[in-house]
Design an enzyme around this catalytic site. Structure first.
Site, PDB file in Angstrom:
ATOM      1  N   GLU A 284      -7.803  24.515  32.046  1.00  0.00           N
ATOM      2  CA  GLU A 284      -8.082  23.089  32.011  1.00  0.00           C
ATOM      3  C   GLU A 284      -8.253  22.527  33.427  1.00  0.00           C
ATOM      4  O   GLU A 284      -9.122  21.683  33.671  1.00  0.00           O
ATOM      5  CB  GLU A 284      -6.936  22.350  31.297  1.00  0.00           C
ATOM      6  CG  GLU A 284      -6.736  22.769  29.847  1.00  0.00           C
ATOM      7  CD  GLU A 284      -5.718  23.899  29.699  1.00  0.00           C
ATOM      8  OE1 GLU A 284      -5.018  23.919  28.669  1.00  0.00           O
ATOM      9  OE2 GLU A 284      -5.631  24.756  30.613  1.00  0.00           O
TER      10      GLU A 284
ATOM     11  N   CYS B  59      -0.599  23.525  27.945  1.00  0.00           N
ATOM     12  CA  CYS B  59       0.847  23.638  28.144  1.00  0.00           C
ATOM     13  C   CYS B  59       1.461  22.275  28.429  1.00  0.00           C
ATOM     14  O   CYS B  59       0.803  21.370  28.953  1.00  0.00           O
ATOM     15  CB  CYS B  59       1.159  24.614  29.274  1.00  0.00           C
ATOM     16  SG  CYS B  59       0.564  24.085  30.899  1.00  0.00           S
TER      17      CYS B  59
ATOM     18  N   CYS C  54      -0.506  21.045  31.852  1.00  0.00           N
ATOM     19  CA  CYS C  54      -1.905  20.631  31.700  1.00  0.00           C
ATOM     20  C   CYS C  54      -2.018  19.342  30.897  1.00  0.00           C
ATOM     21  O   CYS C  54      -2.990  18.595  31.048  1.00  0.00           O
ATOM     22  CB  CYS C  54      -2.710  21.745  31.038  1.00  0.00           C
ATOM     23  SG  CYS C  54      -2.937  23.195  32.107  1.00  0.00           S
TER      24      CYS C  54
ATOM     25  N   ALA D  59      -9.475  60.527  21.157  1.00  0.00           N
ATOM     26  CA  ALA D  59     -10.835  60.984  20.865  1.00  0.00           C
ATOM     27  C   ALA D  59     -10.719  62.238  20.015  1.00  0.00           C
ATOM     28  O   ALA D  59      -9.919  63.130  20.316  1.00  0.00           O
ATOM     29  CB  ALA D  59     -11.582  61.280  22.159  1.00  0.00           C
TER      30      ALA D  59
ATOM     31  N   ARG E 154      -9.052  50.694  29.865  1.00  0.00           N
ATOM     32  CA  ARG E 154      -7.935  50.875  30.791  1.00  0.00           C
ATOM     33  C   ARG E 154      -7.800  49.691  31.744  1.00  0.00           C
ATOM     34  O   ARG E 154      -6.691  49.248  32.041  1.00  0.00           O
ATOM     35  CB  ARG E 154      -8.125  52.158  31.601  1.00  0.00           C
ATOM     36  CG  ARG E 154      -7.892  53.443  30.833  1.00  0.00           C
ATOM     37  CD  ARG E 154      -8.176  54.637  31.720  1.00  0.00           C
ATOM     38  NE  ARG E 154      -7.969  55.905  31.037  1.00  0.00           N
ATOM     39  CZ  ARG E 154      -8.267  57.085  31.565  1.00  0.00           C
ATOM     40  NH1 ARG E 154      -8.795  57.150  32.787  1.00  0.00           N
ATOM     41  NH2 ARG E 154      -8.043  58.201  30.874  1.00  0.00           N
TER      42      ARG E 154
ATOM     43  N   THR F 247      -0.318  66.637  27.719  1.00  0.00           N
ATOM     44  CA  THR F 247      -1.579  66.013  28.123  1.00  0.00           C
ATOM     45  C   THR F 247      -1.700  66.004  29.644  1.00  0.00           C
ATOM     46  O   THR F 247      -2.756  66.320  30.206  1.00  0.00           O
ATOM     47  CB  THR F 247      -1.673  64.575  27.585  1.00  0.00           C
ATOM     48  OG1 THR F 247      -1.693  64.618  26.155  1.00  0.00           O
ATOM     49  CG2 THR F 247      -2.927  63.878  28.074  1.00  0.00           C
TER      50      THR F 247
ATOM     51  N   ARG G 114     -12.304  54.850  37.416  1.00  0.00           N
ATOM     52  CA  ARG G 114     -13.393  55.231  38.328  1.00  0.00           C
ATOM     53  C   ARG G 114     -14.776  55.112  37.693  1.00  0.00           C
ATOM     54  O   ARG G 114     -15.774  55.029  38.408  1.00  0.00           O
ATOM     55  CB  ARG G 114     -13.179  56.650  38.851  1.00  0.00           C
ATOM     56  CG  ARG G 114     -13.212  57.742  37.784  1.00  0.00           C
ATOM     57  CD  ARG G 114     -12.724  59.078  38.346  1.00  0.00           C
ATOM     58  NE  ARG G 114     -12.786  60.140  37.347  1.00  0.00           N
ATOM     59  CZ  ARG G 114     -11.849  60.324  36.427  1.00  0.00           C
ATOM     60  NH1 ARG G 114     -10.802  59.501  36.348  1.00  0.00           N
ATOM     61  NH2 ARG G 114     -11.962  61.327  35.564  1.00  0.00           N
TER      62      ARG G 114
ATOM     63  N   GLY H 106      -0.365  63.089  24.250  1.00  0.00           N
ATOM     64  CA  GLY H 106      -1.069  63.876  23.266  1.00  0.00           C
ATOM     65  C   GLY H 106      -0.638  63.600  21.847  1.00  0.00           C
ATOM     66  O   GLY H 106      -0.043  62.560  21.534  1.00  0.00           O
TER      67      GLY H 106
ATOM     68  N   LEU I  72       1.599  60.480  20.289  1.00  0.00           N
ATOM     69  CA  LEU I  72       0.920  59.536  19.406  1.00  0.00           C
ATOM     70  C   LEU I  72       1.599  59.485  18.041  1.00  0.00           C
ATOM     71  O   LEU I  72       1.800  58.400  17.469  1.00  0.00           O
ATOM     72  CB  LEU I  72      -0.549  59.934  19.248  1.00  0.00           C
ATOM     73  CG  LEU I  72      -1.444  59.714  20.471  1.00  0.00           C
ATOM     74  CD1 LEU I  72      -2.766  60.466  20.307  1.00  0.00           C
ATOM     75  CD2 LEU I  72      -1.707  58.225  20.700  1.00  0.00           C
TER      76      LEU I  72
END
Length: 343
Positions: free
Chosen positions: A52, A79, A88, A158, A187, A199, A210, A287, A291
């Protein structure tokens, strides 16, 4: 143009703060007079001016006189308390803005409707709940942070078309370069990335950004038995890193912290340490054992799965999705199908 149009613009502005404002929410604000935007801004950095404030600062000198006749759109309730910046609501009242439209009320107990109530009591016309569900999804990590009092947990993996994370005890590249860039974008929006011992040992990941840009998240690795060689990337001291394990003999680090651990490391303990350090968004990248521990314990808020067209035939089985996982988004990135699940 309707209120939804300008709230959508607030969402677009708010996203510009992705990766820079956590543990605060992403917030955008737009000031409109007779269908024309005369000011806009967003919360750019944690601890800096709110959306704001930046919005009103952006109004050109020739349009300053229009402020008391305009509508302020904001995706989150203004707020009403002193934090790192003044309330604000005080600024809105000082500028005599007659109408305020918001998407979500702020779940923070310090605000939680108090901002809108203060404005309404002063005679400001209030409209709330515009694109409410979309606004909540945008700031889902913040809602988790406030309501569950812990980091927002994202589980990411994945897998191949036949359901494997990779071959056992070796690094297996699965995702396409385009999908890898997406992961690095994810990330950059997180505060911390966590991986287990295997892992870290077999993949030797850098856990950096990167292939994208933005901040480097905190790296966390579990290595209670000291299996990871000192030559691995986790010991390069290139960015803030926490290692659950013993300090390497004769080693000296400036950005690497060792957390002594005996026995099994409990997920609630990890989340509590992150909470104390104001790290509000955690992504767990593997790994399989780690998980599955998060899945079985129920400590997850999102699951992001990238499935490639590759077939392995055998290897480490990908985790099974919990029965209460609901598809929120799905899209294609070259030869990878991306599915995002929530509860």
């Amino acid at each position: 143009m309707n209120d939804e149009f300008f709230i959508q613009r607030c969402f677009d502005l708010a996203r510009l703060g992705l990766g820079s404002v956590s543990p605060n929410p992403m917030v955008g604000a737009v000031l409109v007079r007779e269908g024309k935007i005369i000011g806009e801004g967003w919360h750019q950095h944690w601890g800096a001016a709110h959306a704001e404030v930046n919005c009103l600062r952006s109004v050109s000198p020739e349009n300053q006189h229009l402020i008391p006749y305009s509508t302020l759109f904001c995706n989150l309730e203004p707020c009403a308390h002193f934090g790192k910046t003044p309330p604000c609501t005080d600024l809105i009242l000082a500028q005599k803005i007659p109408r305020v439209v918001v998407s979500n009320t702020d779940p923070n107990p310090l605000v939680a409707g108090k901002g809108l109530a203060k404005l309404k009591k002063a005679g400001v016309e209030i409209k709330q709940g515009v694109l409410e569900e979309e606004g909540r999804w945008l700031n889902r990590a913040f809602f988790t942070w406030i309501n569950k009092r812990r980091p927002h947990v994202i589980l990411k993996w994945a897998q191949t078309a036949d359901g494997f994370l990779g071959k056992k005890h070796t690094h297996t590249a699965i995702s396409s370069p385009a999908a890898l860039r997406l992961v690095h974008r994810w990330r950059s929006a997180c505060d911390a990335i966590l991986v287990g011992t295997n892992t870290a040992l077999f993949d030797n990941p850098r856990l950096d950004v990167r292939h994208y840009f933005g901040k480097k998240p905190l790296r966390l690795v579990l290595d209670t038995h000291g299996k990871i060689p000192s030559s691995h990337h986790f010991f390069d001291d290139s960015t803030e890193t926490w290692i659950y394990g013993s300090l390497l003999n004769g080693a000296s680090f400036s950005r690497t912290k060792f957390i002594p651990s005996e026995g099994k490391i409990l997920i609630p303990n990890i989340l509590e340490v992150l909470k104390i350090a104001d790290h509000a968004i955690l992504m767990v990248e593997g790994g399989a054992n780690l998980l599955n521990q998060f899945l079985e314990s129920g400590y997850w808020d999102e699951i992001r799965v990238l499935q490639n067209e590759l077939f392995l035939g055998e290897g480490v089985n990908a985790p099974r999705l919990p029965a209460n996982a609901i598809v929120k988004e799905q899209f294609q990135v070259r030869q990878d199908k991306v599915c995002i699940f929530t509860r």
